[in-house]
Structure formats: structure tokens, C-alpha cells
Design a protein around this motif. Sequence first.
Motif, PDB file in Angstrom:
ATOM      1  N   LEU A  66       0.831  -1.212   0.000  1.00  9.07           N
ATOM      2  CA  LEU A  66       0.000   0.000   0.000  1.00  9.07           C
ATOM      3  C   LEU A  66       0.861   1.256   0.000  1.00  9.07           C
ATOM      4  N   SER A  85       2.122   1.745  -3.408  1.00  8.76           N
ATOM      5  CA  SER A  85       1.031   2.166  -4.281  1.00  8.76           C
ATOM      6  C   SER A  85       0.749   3.659  -4.148  1.00  8.76           C
ATOM      7  N   TYR A  86       0.718   4.136  -2.911  1.00  9.37           N
ATOM      8  CA  TYR A  86       0.412   5.547  -2.697  1.00  9.37           C
ATOM      9  C   TYR A  86       1.579   6.465  -3.066  1.00  9.37           C
ATOM     10  N   GLY A 116       2.676   4.804  -7.180  1.00  9.41           N
ATOM     11  CA  GLY A 116       1.652   4.258  -8.070  1.00  9.41           C
ATOM     12  C   GLY A 116       1.639   4.900  -9.446  1.00  9.41           C
ATOM     13  N   ASP A 117       1.732   6.234  -9.484  1.00 10.77           N
ATOM     14  CA  ASP A 117       1.739   6.924 -10.782  1.00 10.77           C
ATOM     15  C   ASP A 117       2.971   6.556 -11.596  1.00 10.77           C
ATOM     16  N   SER A 133       2.600   2.933 -12.927  1.00 12.44           N
ATOM     17  CA  SER A 133       1.629   2.859 -14.026  1.00 12.44           C
ATOM     18  C   SER A 133       2.170   3.495 -15.298  1.00 12.44           C
ATOM     19  N   TYR A 139      -6.680   0.951 -11.393  1.00 12.22           N
ATOM     20  CA  TYR A 139      -6.724   0.462 -10.018  1.00 12.22           C
ATOM     21  C   TYR A 139      -6.416   1.546  -8.998  1.00 12.22           C
ATOM     22  N   LYS A 140      -5.511   2.453  -9.338  1.00 11.80           N
ATOM     23  CA  LYS A 140      -5.026   3.391  -8.325  1.00 11.80           C
ATOM     24  C   LYS A 140      -6.063   4.419  -7.882  1.00 11.80           C
ATOM     25  N   SER A 141      -7.098   4.597  -8.662  1.00 11.03           N
ATOM     26  CA  SER A 141      -8.107   5.581  -8.274  1.00 11.03           C
ATOM     27  C   SER A 141      -9.258   4.949  -7.504  1.00 11.03           C
ATOM     28  N   LEU A 147      -8.591   0.580  -1.458  1.00 13.05           N
ATOM     29  CA  LEU A 147      -7.345  -0.061  -1.028  1.00 13.05           C
ATOM     30  C   LEU A 147      -7.133  -1.369  -1.791  1.00 13.05           C
ATOM     31  N   ARG A 154      -5.690  -0.630  -5.135  1.00 13.37           N
ATOM     32  CA  ARG A 154      -4.269  -0.279  -5.043  1.00 13.37           C
ATOM     33  C   ARG A 154      -3.411  -1.522  -4.845  1.00 13.37           C
ATOM     34  N   LEU A 196      -3.091  -3.188  -8.168  1.00 12.81           N
ATOM     35  CA  LEU A 196      -2.123  -2.496  -9.018  1.00 12.81           C
ATOM     36  C   LEU A 196      -0.707  -2.961  -8.699  1.00 12.81           C
TER      37      LEU A 196
END
Length: 127
Positions: free
Chosen positions: A27, A30-31, A34-35, A38, A53-55, A58, A61, A64
Motif C-alpha cells: 500500500l 502504491s500511494y 503508483g503513478d 503505471s 486500479y489506483k483511483s 485499497l 491499489r 495495481l
Amino acid sequence: MITAKLIIGGLGGLVILCQFISIGVALYLSYTKGDLMSSHFKNSSSLLALGIYKSTSLHGRLLLVGSISSILTFPGFFLKRGLANAEDIDSFPLPLKRKLVMLQWGFIGLVVSMILLVVIGKAHLLH
């Protein structure tokens, strides 16, 4: 017999704790990344390229990070099926790739450990 149950139970608790830590690391990645993760899969599967997935929640994320780490850990499987692009995998930043591959193998190891503990526990109870 009680000592064996305590050891197996303690090890099972340790594995569960490590699984929660792995989920927390996933997590966090991802936070924070994540960008970036991707953006390196523009030519691959549409779900990864869009970062759909990222939007979400949890769970999204985690999907992702799990998807990207699976692609990086087992690239041959995804390349053979056309789900990933070799250029995307090669251009992925090496330090982040190492973290994701270690996270994937660590989680696989934890799942296998839990299965083994359950099998050992069941076998021990039968005797």
C-alpha cells in the motif's frame, strides 16, 4: 503435544504478522509510487496503462502493485500471452523493480509457509 501446538501457533502468528507488513509495504508503494509504476506500462495491458486500479479502493491499489510486481517477477509468462511489453519491463526503474520483485517473492514465501504450517499442524494432530 502442547509445546508443538504452541510453536506451530506462534509461527503461524508470525507469518500472519509478516503478511500484514507486506500488505502495508504494498500500500505504501502504491500511494507513493503508483503513478510512476503505471506510467512505465504504457504499451502493456490496458488496465495497467490506464492505472484504473489506483483511483479505486485499497483493494484496487493492492491489485495495481500485485499486477505490476507479478509482471516484473514473471515476465516470460506475461510476454508470451501478450499482456506485457518487453520495452515496458526493460525501462522500469531498477531499484523499484528490485523492491517489487522482493515483495512478490516474500509474499509467495509467506503463503507457502502458512500452507506448510497448516499441513504440519494437521499431521501432528493426527498422531
